[in-house]
Write an enzyme that holds these catalytic residues in place. Structure first.
Site, PDB file in Angstrom:
ATOM      1  N   PRO A  10       0.780  -1.228   0.000  1.00 43.00           N
ATOM      2  CA  PRO A  10       0.000   0.000   0.000  1.00 43.00           C
ATOM      3  C   PRO A  10       0.819   1.289   0.000  1.00 43.00           C
ATOM      4  CG  PRO A  10      -0.110  -1.086   2.135  1.00 43.00           C
ATOM      5  CD  PRO A  10       0.522  -2.057   1.192  1.00 43.00           C
ATOM      6  N   ASN A  11       0.308   2.255  -0.727  1.00 41.08           N
ATOM      7  CA  ASN A  11       0.854   3.623  -0.821  1.00 41.08           C
ATOM      8  C   ASN A  11       2.133   3.720  -1.648  1.00 41.08           C
ATOM      9  OD1 ASN A  11      -1.168   4.952   0.837  1.00 41.08           O
ATOM     10  ND2 ASN A  11      -0.271   3.820   2.545  1.00 41.08           N
ATOM     11  N   ARG A  18       5.254  10.976  -2.388  1.00 40.19           N
ATOM     12  CA  ARG A  18       4.976  10.577  -1.007  1.00 40.19           C
ATOM     13  C   ARG A  18       6.222  10.752  -0.149  1.00 40.19           C
ATOM     14  NH1 ARG A  18       4.750   4.417   1.189  1.00 40.19           N
ATOM     15  NH2 ARG A  18       4.087   4.965   3.285  1.00 40.19           N
ATOM     16  N   TYR A  23      11.372   8.626   1.348  1.00 34.94           N
ATOM     17  CA  TYR A  23      11.355   7.563   0.332  1.00 34.94           C
ATOM     18  C   TYR A  23      12.048   7.936  -0.977  1.00 34.94           C
ATOM     19  CZ  TYR A  23       7.932   5.593   3.532  1.00 34.94           C
ATOM     20  OH  TYR A  23       7.321   5.090   4.656  1.00 34.94           O
ATOM     21  N   ASN A  74       7.720  -5.725  -1.081  1.00 36.96           N
ATOM     22  CA  ASN A  74       7.733  -4.635  -0.112  1.00 36.96           C
ATOM     23  C   ASN A  74       6.309  -4.557   0.444  1.00 36.96           C
ATOM     24  OD1 ASN A  74       7.781  -2.353   1.427  1.00 36.96           O
ATOM     25  ND2 ASN A  74       8.788  -1.058  -0.097  1.00 36.96           N
ATOM     26  N   ALA A  77       3.220  -0.713   4.794  1.00 38.96           N
ATOM     27  CA  ALA A  77       2.699  -0.624   6.168  1.00 38.96           C
ATOM     28  C   ALA A  77       2.247  -1.986   6.710  1.00 38.96           C
ATOM     29  CB  ALA A  77       1.551   0.378   6.224  1.00 38.96           C
ATOM     30  N   HIS A  80       4.162  -4.258   9.325  1.00 35.00           N
ATOM     31  CA  HIS A  80       4.098  -4.107  10.775  1.00 35.00           C
ATOM     32  C   HIS A  80       2.793  -4.624  11.378  1.00 35.00           C
ATOM     33  CE1 HIS A  80       7.380  -1.551   9.586  1.00 35.00           C
ATOM     34  NE2 HIS A  80       6.569  -0.754   8.929  1.00 35.00           N
ATOM     35  N   ASP A  87       1.378 -15.220   7.270  1.00 36.85           N
ATOM     36  CA  ASP A  87       0.957 -16.617   7.208  1.00 36.85           C
ATOM     37  C   ASP A  87       0.961 -17.139   5.773  1.00 36.85           C
ATOM     38  OD1 ASP A  87       0.660 -16.596   9.933  1.00 36.85           O
ATOM     39  OD2 ASP A  87      -1.531 -16.646   9.949  1.00 36.85           O
ATOM     40  N   GLU A  98      12.237  -9.778   1.367  1.00 36.02           N
ATOM     41  CA  GLU A  98      11.498  -8.583   1.808  1.00 36.02           C
ATOM     42  C   GLU A  98      12.376  -7.361   1.555  1.00 36.02           C
ATOM     43  OE1 GLU A  98      11.254  -8.652   6.081  1.00 36.02           O
ATOM     44  OE2 GLU A  98      10.095  -6.799   6.215  1.00 36.02           O
ATOM     45  N   HIS A 100      12.632  -2.908   1.796  1.00 35.86           N
ATOM     46  CA  HIS A 100      12.102  -1.602   2.205  1.00 35.86           C
ATOM     47  C   HIS A 100      13.028  -0.524   1.686  1.00 35.86           C
ATOM     48  CE1 HIS A 100       9.258  -3.496   4.889  1.00 35.86           C
ATOM     49  NE2 HIS A 100      10.246  -4.278   5.295  1.00 35.86           N
ATOM     50  N   LEU A 101      12.442   0.567   1.241  1.00 33.62           N
ATOM     51  CA  LEU A 101      13.264   1.701   0.807  1.00 33.62           C
ATOM     52  C   LEU A 101      13.994   2.310   2.003  1.00 33.62           C
ATOM     53  CD1 LEU A 101      10.165   2.508  -0.976  1.00 33.62           C
ATOM     54  CD2 LEU A 101      12.162   3.116  -2.294  1.00 33.62           C
ATOM     55  N   SER A 102      13.232   2.523   3.086  1.00 32.35           N
ATOM     56  CA  SER A 102      13.806   3.193   4.253  1.00 32.35           C
ATOM     57  C   SER A 102      14.352   2.170   5.244  1.00 32.35           C
ATOM     58  CB  SER A 102      12.711   4.035   4.936  1.00 32.35           C
ATOM     59  OG  SER A 102      11.691   3.201   5.451  1.00 32.35           O
ATOM     60  N   ARG A 107      13.506   4.607  12.273  1.00 32.45           N
ATOM     61  CA  ARG A 107      12.306   5.439  12.213  1.00 32.45           C
ATOM     62  C   ARG A 107      11.438   5.262  13.471  1.00 32.45           C
ATOM     63  NH1 ARG A 107       9.462   4.726   6.685  1.00 32.45           N
ATOM     64  NH2 ARG A 107       8.438   6.624   7.457  1.00 32.45           N
ATOM     65  N   ARG A 111       7.487   1.065  13.599  1.00 33.65           N
ATOM     66  CA  ARG A 111       8.014   0.427  12.391  1.00 33.65           C
ATOM     67  C   ARG A 111       9.150  -0.560  12.697  1.00 33.65           C
ATOM     68  NH1 ARG A 111       5.740   3.646   8.227  1.00 33.65           N
ATOM     69  NH2 ARG A 111       5.446   5.762   8.975  1.00 33.65           N
TER      70      ARG A 111
HETATM   71  C1  DQA Z   1       8.303   0.920   3.767  1.00 36.23           C
HETATM   72  C2  DQA Z   1       8.409   1.157   5.276  1.00 36.23           C
HETATM   73  C3  DQA Z   1       7.050   1.030   5.956  1.00 36.23           C
HETATM   74  O1  DQA Z   1       7.177   1.293   7.359  1.00 36.23           O
HETATM   75  C4  DQA Z   1       6.066   2.030   5.381  1.00 36.23           C
HETATM   76  O2  DQA Z   1       4.788   1.850   5.945  1.00 36.23           O
HETATM   77  C5  DQA Z   1       6.010   1.979   3.894  1.00 36.23           C
HETATM   78  C6  DQA Z   1       7.237   1.800   3.129  1.00 36.23           C
HETATM   79  C7  DQA Z   1       9.639   1.195   3.029  1.00 36.23           C
HETATM   80  O3  DQA Z   1       9.774   0.744   1.893  1.00 36.23           O
HETATM   81  O4  DQA Z   1      10.514   1.874   3.573  1.00 36.23           O
HETATM   82  O5  DQA Z   1       4.943   2.177   3.288  1.00 36.23           O
HETATM   83  O6  DQA Z   1       7.977  -0.450   3.552  1.00 36.23           O
END
Ligand code: DQA
Length: 146
Positions: A10-11, A18, A23, A74, A77, A80, A87, A98, A100-102, A107, A111
């Protein structure tokens, strides 16, 4: 030819506009085209999906068994919060990386916990858009070592 499923949670469709301080300014289509170029070079077939809906992501993961050699995800959100995504991954017999950008550990405290990491083969985080290409290379490495 190896087949990899890439899942953006998501997002991530909003990347570029964003929270660019967190990011970066790279958009999702730009990330996808860099991934596709790397995949072409490595002779791998990529299928890329994005969803803002938890159940849809569960369906993507369930559908991957017997169709793909690995998943690059990725979970955003849902990293978490989602026992359902965790599952779904736990059932799989294929490698999952897995990304993640950040750096989620530098943070907010909410997270700091990933429900996904314990069931992933490995995690790459904190390298911005590059986390994806590093993640794809790492996933292929794991698959060929299998
Ligand atoms: C994220 C880190 C998550 O905490 C956050 O909710 C995201 C992006 C990242 O790629 O850094 O949407 O997965």
């Amino acid at each position: 030819m190896k087949k990899i499923l890439v899942i953006h949670g998501p997002n991530l469709n909003l990347l570029g506009k964003r929270e660019p301080g967190v990011y970066g300014k790279t958009t999702l289509p730009q990330i996808n085209s860099v991934l596709k170029a790397l995949a072409a070079k490595l002779k791998v077939k990529l299928t890329i999906k994005q969803s803002n809906v938890e159940g849809e992501i569960v369906d993507f993961i369930q559908g991957a068994e017997n169709k793909f050699d690995g998943i690059l995800i990725n979970p955003a959100a849902y990293t978490h919060t989602s026992v359902a995504i965790r599952d779904a991954i736990a059932v799989l017999d294929i490698k999952v990386v897995e990304v993640h950008l950040s750096n989620i550990y530098s943070r907010e405290e909410f997270r700091h916990k990933s429900l996904i990491s314990p069931v992933a083969s490995g995690t790459i985080l904190g390298f911005g858009a590059k986390s994806y290409t590093l993640g794809l290379a790492a996933l292929l490495d794991l698959i060929s070592a299998k």
